[in-house]
Design a protein around this motif. Structure first.
Motif, PDB file in Angstrom:
ATOM      1  N   PRO A  27       9.401  11.353   3.504  1.00  0.00           N
ATOM      2  CA  PRO A  27       8.583  11.492   4.721  1.00  0.00           C
ATOM      3  C   PRO A  27       9.290  10.916   5.936  1.00  0.00           C
ATOM      4  CG  PRO A  27       7.684   9.801   3.260  1.00  0.00           C
ATOM      5  CD  PRO A  27       8.771  10.502   2.501  1.00  0.00           C
ATOM      6  N   GLN A  28       9.156  11.615   7.030  1.00  0.00           N
ATOM      7  CA  GLN A  28       9.809  11.142   8.262  1.00  0.00           C
ATOM      8  C   GLN A  28       9.034   9.978   8.849  1.00  0.00           C
ATOM      9  OE1 GLN A  28       9.913  14.422  10.899  1.00  0.00           O
ATOM     10  NE2 GLN A  28      11.262  15.624   9.562  1.00  0.00           N
ATOM     11  N   LEU A  29       9.788   9.087   9.449  1.00  0.00           N
ATOM     12  CA  LEU A  29       9.127   8.011  10.210  1.00  0.00           C
ATOM     13  C   LEU A  29       8.867   8.558  11.602  1.00  0.00           C
ATOM     14  CD1 LEU A  29      10.973   4.754   9.234  1.00  0.00           C
ATOM     15  CD2 LEU A  29       8.596   5.364   8.812  1.00  0.00           C
ATOM     16  N   ILE A  30       7.639   8.691  11.918  1.00  0.00           N
ATOM     17  CA  ILE A  30       7.320   9.276  13.228  1.00  0.00           C
ATOM     18  C   ILE A  30       7.051   8.148  14.213  1.00  0.00           C
ATOM     19  CG2 ILE A  30       5.650  10.659  14.486  1.00  0.00           C
ATOM     20  CD1 ILE A  30       5.543  12.460  12.076  1.00  0.00           C
ATOM     21  N   ASP A  31       7.870   8.144  15.236  1.00  0.00           N
ATOM     22  CA  ASP A  31       7.689   7.122  16.275  1.00  0.00           C
ATOM     23  C   ASP A  31       6.578   7.565  17.216  1.00  0.00           C
ATOM     24  OD1 ASP A  31       9.211   4.942  15.835  1.00  0.00           O
ATOM     25  OD2 ASP A  31      11.013   5.761  16.797  1.00  0.00           O
ATOM     26  N   LEU A  32       5.611   6.718  17.385  1.00  0.00           N
ATOM     27  CA  LEU A  32       4.537   7.061  18.327  1.00  0.00           C
ATOM     28  C   LEU A  32       4.815   6.397  19.674  1.00  0.00           C
ATOM     29  CD1 LEU A  32       1.349   6.725  16.119  1.00  0.00           C
ATOM     30  CD2 LEU A  32       2.609   8.782  16.727  1.00  0.00           C
ATOM     31  N   ASP A  33       4.434   7.104  20.725  1.00  0.00           N
ATOM     32  CA  ASP A  33       4.586   6.523  22.066  1.00  0.00           C
ATOM     33  C   ASP A  33       3.552   5.434  22.282  1.00  0.00           C
ATOM     34  OD1 ASP A  33       6.679   8.031  22.830  1.00  0.00           O
ATOM     35  OD2 ASP A  33       5.453   9.619  23.748  1.00  0.00           O
TER      36      ASP A  33
ATOM     37  N   ARG B  49       0.789  -1.212   0.000  1.00  0.00           N
ATOM     38  CA  ARG B  49       0.000   0.000   0.000  1.00  0.00           C
ATOM     39  C   ARG B  49       0.832   1.278   0.000  1.00  0.00           C
ATOM     40  NH1 ARG B  49      -4.221  -1.493   4.577  1.00  0.00           N
ATOM     41  NH2 ARG B  49      -2.213  -1.700   5.599  1.00  0.00           N
ATOM     42  N   ALA B  50       2.080   1.205   0.393  1.00  0.00           N
ATOM     43  CA  ALA B  50       2.877   2.418   0.458  1.00  0.00           C
ATOM     44  C   ALA B  50       3.062   3.003  -0.947  1.00  0.00           C
ATOM     45  CB  ALA B  50       4.232   2.124   1.082  1.00  0.00           C
ATOM     46  N   TYR B  51       3.309   4.309  -0.993  1.00  0.00           N
ATOM     47  CA  TYR B  51       3.470   4.992  -2.282  1.00  0.00           C
ATOM     48  C   TYR B  51       4.741   4.509  -2.957  1.00  0.00           C
ATOM     49  CZ  TYR B  51       4.496   8.657  -5.665  1.00  0.00           C
ATOM     50  OH  TYR B  51       4.816   9.338  -6.806  1.00  0.00           O
TER      51      TYR B  51
ATOM     52  N   TYR C 120       9.959  16.301  -7.753  1.00  0.00           N
ATOM     53  CA  TYR C 120       9.770  16.920  -6.431  1.00  0.00           C
ATOM     54  C   TYR C 120       9.196  15.929  -5.407  1.00  0.00           C
ATOM     55  CZ  TYR C 120      10.753  21.741  -7.791  1.00  0.00           C
ATOM     56  OH  TYR C 120      11.367  22.886  -8.175  1.00  0.00           O
ATOM     57  N   ILE C 121       8.440  14.979  -5.924  1.00  0.00           N
ATOM     58  CA  ILE C 121       7.809  14.039  -4.989  1.00  0.00           C
ATOM     59  C   ILE C 121       8.874  13.268  -4.212  1.00  0.00           C
ATOM     60  CG2 ILE C 121       6.271  12.045  -4.764  1.00  0.00           C
ATOM     61  CD1 ILE C 121       4.859  12.980  -7.306  1.00  0.00           C
ATOM     62  N   ASN C 122       9.880  12.830  -4.921  1.00  0.00           N
ATOM     63  CA  ASN C 122      10.907  12.035  -4.248  1.00  0.00           C
ATOM     64  C   ASN C 122      11.925  12.887  -3.514  1.00  0.00           C
ATOM     65  OD1 ASN C 122       9.846   9.609  -4.821  1.00  0.00           O
ATOM     66  ND2 ASN C 122      10.988   9.346  -6.732  1.00  0.00           N
ATOM     67  N   ARG C 123      11.884  14.178  -3.784  1.00  0.00           N
ATOM     68  CA  ARG C 123      12.877  15.012  -3.102  1.00  0.00           C
ATOM     69  C   ARG C 123      12.549  15.148  -1.625  1.00  0.00           C
ATOM     70  NH1 ARG C 123      14.242  19.945  -6.764  1.00  0.00           N
ATOM     71  NH2 ARG C 123      14.534  18.697  -8.627  1.00  0.00           N
ATOM     72  N   TYR C 124      11.314  14.940  -1.284  1.00  0.00           N
ATOM     73  CA  TYR C 124      10.984  14.940   0.147  1.00  0.00           C
ATOM     74  C   TYR C 124      10.809  13.503   0.613  1.00  0.00           C
ATOM     75  CZ  TYR C 124       8.735  15.680   4.601  1.00  0.00           C
ATOM     76  OH  TYR C 124       8.448  15.652   5.945  1.00  0.00           O
TER      77      TYR C 124
END
Lengths: 449, 554
Positions: A235-241, A207-209, A229-233
């Motif tokens: 996305p951060q992996l946000i760790d959830l508590d 499912r990931a882009y 431009y899409i690949n230039r960013y």
């Protein structure tokens, strides 16, 4: 029995003299040995806790020891070791349907193997484990101990998959014959769980882009460049508590401790059998000290004894009508047992029998047409008393108290008379008005009330 | 529902009035009152006799005896203390005084009085129990050796077993004695108590019924029956049992009142806990634990901790409770030390032979792994008992986190949505994990709505970052762009611009791929224009050009 005795005061320590065997189970770490055969994993096998700070625990695990020794079995005779065989025979037919379950039912034997591997376990422990696991599983043991199925590994090992704890269904909450059904259920659920998991892991990947999915788009070079431009960013992996909401246990009822036979003997040295034939507890129906004191005073004929009886007061009286009723009842009983009080009239009074005579026929006839004066009549109470006493032939002297006493005595006499009660009831049942004389007097005085 | 009721609810009255009538006719004899265990009546009679001067020998000792067995230890103490002060006092009285001190919890005084008494079996038993209270193993052994193979001594020993949680040893003793003395009915209750403690509530009921059949109004037995019902059914069934007990007791009946009050709180799910329990702490051992449970349920973790911090755990219940309190406090304060203690206690209970297959044991293991962040293992344990907790918010809160963390976001979402508690639903843990589940399950709009419902705060900012990045990763560029747009306004960090730029281009790509409606382009241009960056014009120009070629109004 002493309900409020401080129990569990001391630590549960091994009491060498008292107990003939080791009382504490080995700590989990000792049970889970990495050299074990994979198929025979027990629950603790999975206790591979990555914890570098692990320190030797000073607090010994001292859970309640539930093992059963050889000498004492639970009352249920099917607790015996062969119970699993019985069970298997019983359910042989159905079991064939679920071949995959073979390892599941055998786990109590597995436990034995497990214990053999583990040299630190004593023989009695082995037996204990066997019974502990065995009892609820076989379903013959009538126990409500809420057990969940023990070893998590077997079902999925049989399916060639990863260890997954079997689904318990409503496992041993009920005793008896539904165990196999549940096993089938377990099998189904477990397999589903296994399938679910692999499917979802796969889905998550898909499912990931993925920019490759869009490379085929027929776009100009200019737009293609823009797409960079899409690949230039990234996305951060946000760790959830995470937050563990601890499972708060249920409230714990108290049952008290067991009679320790630390009780004072009777002063005369006779045996009282308290704690043996009956529990050493007062019976629920204790005498009311006040009422009993009054009885004792009454019966002892020593009325001159000036005993100060403490009359207790009742808290929350409005919430405790039972206690009030009891009190009234017992006191009235006490009064009934006394001889009735006699009143000496200071002036001559007619006797009750005379007063109970019928009225003259003329008067009776008149009563059919006019009714006697009721309490609603416009006069003072004193006048009304005089009026009623006059009708009933009761003389009134200086004070009306004695006249009234006679009036109520007369009323009471009519009321308690079998003859007139029957008469009154018969009349009431047949024809409502007009009321005859005795009844009229009856009604009359009651309105005085 | 109560299937095992032994005593008829209706029709208990006639014998009662009979008895009273009989009492009315003559003065009750002391022996009669004692055999009925009507100790209140006996004391009244003795006091009356004392008052009218019919005093016989030892009246004070008889009153002491009655008060003791009535459970009125203060009164008994009075009598015995006075007796020991008399000149020609029988030395045996000292052991009576010692027993009375024992039940008043005055162990030092009990020991002192016990030593003044001449040697006797009762004295030895008393000193044996005192040694247990003082944790003096050496003395315990000495007095244990003096115990003889007589019924009272053996029963006293069994009682120690019971207090040390060695229930099976206690049962062994009781059964051995019962074998030779069938008539010792009370022993059935002791056995039932042991089975209760072993969690064999059905067996306990069965054994208990033997006693209740003969003595249907026994307080101790009925209380135990109520406790069994609590474990087997629910608080309501248990309360009904206690109620019949209270209804049948006369108003002057004070015995075990504290125990009953305590259990009423338990059966009513903590109702009246703050009124009833505090004075019972250290009188009834469970009272402290229940008070801790009550505070935990009220989310008053600090009070719970204060109550339990000095408790040295000995039973699994105590270990679990200490673990729970430490886990709650550790997470509230962010204290690793508390979490560590909690994890160790959980591991201890969950790994023990006696608890590993019980629900509390499994809960402990799941909690232990949760604290260690081994969520695959958490799931193994939670799955093993989840059917008992379908609608339990706390269970679902933990379960959903574990599901979501291990990648099973569809079930994670499902379980999160089962949670009812508003407090939990407003917890950032809930919001963030649910948002992640929504995004992974291709429901970014729902995640965005979660954000919209939040007040502006540090947490809402974090949620925006989560939505922006997770959506970006999943190719849900529309909501990613919206989130980055807000982030950029709140914090002009160039990184947010890069995110927004990528996301906007991403939407454009999706429009080209036919996965987003063409009309969205207008919104994209609007989003881009809000940033004052030179690249904006370049991107807009290309997009507009495409729109013109494809006749999309912008």
């Amino acid at each position: 029995m002493q309900g409020d005795l401080n129990s569990f005061g001391g630590p549960v320590r091994k009491l060498a003299v008292v107990s003939q065997r080791d009382s504490l189970p080995p700590p989990p770490a000792a049970r889970g040995s990495s050299t074990k055969i994979v198929e025979n994993q027990t629950y603790d096998e999975r206790l591979e806790i990555n914890d570098s700070e692990e320190v030797a625990s000073i607090c010994t695990p001292s859970p309640r020891y539930r093992g059963l020794t050889h000498s004492a079995r639970l009352p249920n005779k099917t607790m015996a070791d062969n119970s699993s065989d019985e069970y298997e025979e019983e359910n042989n037919k159905e079991k064939k349907k679920t071949l995959q379950l073979a390892p599941q039912h055998g786990f109590s034997e597995n436990d034995d193997d497990d214990d053999d591997d583990d040299s630190s376990e004593t023989d009695s422990d082995e037996e204990d484990d066997n019974e502990r696991h065995g009892a609820p599983l076989e379903g013959s043991m009538v126990s409500s101990r809420l057990m969940v199925p023990p070893a998590p590994s077997e079902t999925c090992v049989a399916l060639g998959s990863r260890r997954v704890l079997s689904e318990p269904g409503r496992w041993p909450l009920t005793s008896g014959g539904h165990v196999l059904e549940k096993r089938e259920q377990i099998y189904v659920l477990t397999r589903e769980t296994c399938l679910d998991r692999s499917r979802e892991h796969g889905q998550a990947e898909n499912r990931a882009y993925d920019p490759a999915d869009y490379e085929h788009l027929p776009v100009s070079a200019e737009v293609k460049e823009l797409f960079q431009y899409i690949n230039r960013y990234t996305p951060q992996l946000i760790d959830l508590d995470h937050k563990l909401k601890p499972f708060i246990p249920d409230f714990i009822p108290a049952v008290g401790d067991i009679d320790a036979f630390l009780k004072v003997p009777r002063p005369d040295g006779k045996p009282d059998s308290l704690g043996l034939l009956v529990l050493d507890e007062p019976c629920a129906k204790q005498s009311d000290p006040t009422v009993l004191s009054l009885w004792l005073t009454e019966n002892s004929k020593q009325h001159n004894v000036t005993q100060h009886i403490r009359v207790k007061s009742l808290e929350d009286a409005e919430k405790n009508p039972k206690a009030i009723d009891m009190w009234i009842e017992s006191i009235s009983e006490l009064h009934h047992s006394k001889p009735p009080a006699t009143v000496h009239y200071t002036r001559p009074m007619p006797d009750i029998d005379t007063l109970m005579q019928e009225w003259s026929p003329d008067f009776e006839e008149l009563l059919g047409k006019v009714s006697l004066p009721t309490a609603e009549i416009d006069c003072s109470l004193a006048e009304y008393i005089d009026m009623v006493c006059a009708i009933l032939d009761i003389p009134v002297y200086k004070s009306r108290v004695q006249a009234l006493h006679l009036l109520f005595s007369l009323y009471s006499e009519f009321k308690n008379s079998q003859h007139f009660r029957a008469l009154a009831e018969g009349k009431r049942g047949l024809a409502p008005p007009p009321s005859p004389s005795p009844q009229a007097g009856d009604a009359e005085t009651s309105t005085l009330g | 529902m109560m299937l095992s009721r032994a005593k008829p609810a209706v029709g208990g009255d006639p014998p009662h009035t009979d008895k009273r009538k009989k009492k009315g006719r003559k003065i009750p004899k002391l022996e009669e009152l004692l055999s009925q265990r009507d100790f209140t009546g006996a004391i009244t009679l003795l006091e009356f006799k004392r008052h009218v001067g019919e005093q016989e020998e030892d009246t004070n000792l008889w009153i002491g005896y009655c008060a003791f067995h009535l459970g009125d230890y203060k009164r008994a103490l009075e009598e015995y203390e006075n007796a020991t002060k008399e000149e020609n006092c029988n030395p045996e009285v000292w052991v009576n005084l010692a027993c009375t001190y024992f039940f008043l919890g005055m162990y030092k005084q009990a020991e002192a009085a016990g030593f003044k008494a001449p040697k006797s079996r009762l004295q030895n038993r008393l000193l044996f129990h005192l040694a247990h209270k003082f944790n003096d193993e050496k003395k315990l052994m000495n007095f244990h050796q003096n115990l003889q193979d007589i019924t009272e001594d053996q029963l006293s020993l069994a009682s120690i077993h019971y207090m040390r949680s060695h229930y099976q040893e206690a049962i062994d003793i009781y059964k051995r004695i019962l074998l030779d003395n069938r008539e010792y009915l009370a022993l059935n209750v002791y056995v039932a108590l042991c089975y209760y403690k072993l969690d064999y509530y059905d067996v306990s009921q069965e054994v208990l019924a033997v006693y209740l059949q003969q003595i249907p109004d026994s307080t101790i037995a009925l209380n135990l029956k109520a406790c069994n019902h609590f474990r087997l059914y629910n608080g309501k069934a248990a309360e009904a049992e206690l109620k019949s007990l209270m209804d049948n007791a006369s108003s002057s009946f004070e015995f075990a009142k504290e125990l009953i009050r305590h259990n009423l709180v338990v059966f009513r799910g903590g109702e009246g806990a703050l009124q009833v329990l505090p004075p019972l702490v250290d009188v009834i051992p469970e009272a402290r634990l229940n008070l801790v449970i009550y505070y935990l349920r009220q989310d008053d973790v600090q009070e719970a901790y204060n109550l339990i911090k000095d408790l040295e755990p000995t039973t699994p219940q105590e270990y679990i409770l200490k673990g729970v309190v430490n886990a709650a406090l550790g997470q509230e304060m962010g204290s690793r030390d508390h979490m560590k203690i909690a994890q160790q206690f959980f591991q201890l209970v969950g790994g023990s032979a006696s608890e590993c297959d019980t629900i509390p044991g499994r809960q402990c293991m799941a909690s232990c792994f949760f604290l260690l962040k081994q969520f695959e293992d958490v799931l193994i344990y939670l799955n093993s008992f989840k059917s008992y907790f379908y609608n339990d918010d706390i269970f679902n809160f933990n379960y959903a986190q574990a599901k979501a963390t291990t990648g099973n976001t569809s079930e994670g979402e499902e379980v999160f949505l089962l949670i009812q508690s508003e407090k939990l639903k407003n917890d950032y843990i809930y919001l963030s994990w649910l948002a992640r589940c929504y995004i992974m399950n291709k429901k970014p709009r729902l995640a965005w709505e979660l954000y919209l419902k939040m007040e502006t705060s540090g947490e809402s900012f974090s949620l925006l970052q989560l939505i922006a990045n997770d959506c970006y990763k999943m190719g849900q560029f529309y909501y990613s762009a919206k989130a980055f747009d807000v982030l950029e306004r709140l914090d002009p960090n160039p990184e947010y611009w890069e995110g927004k730029r990528g996301a906007c281009v991403g939407i454009f790509q999706m429009i080209l791929a036919g996965r987003e409606p063409k009309e969205t382009l207008r919104e994209v241009l609007h989003l881009l224009r809000s940033t004052g960056n030179t690249q904006v014009e370049y991107i807009i120009r290309i997009m507009k050009k495409w729109a013109k070629e494809n006749r999309v109004p912008v």
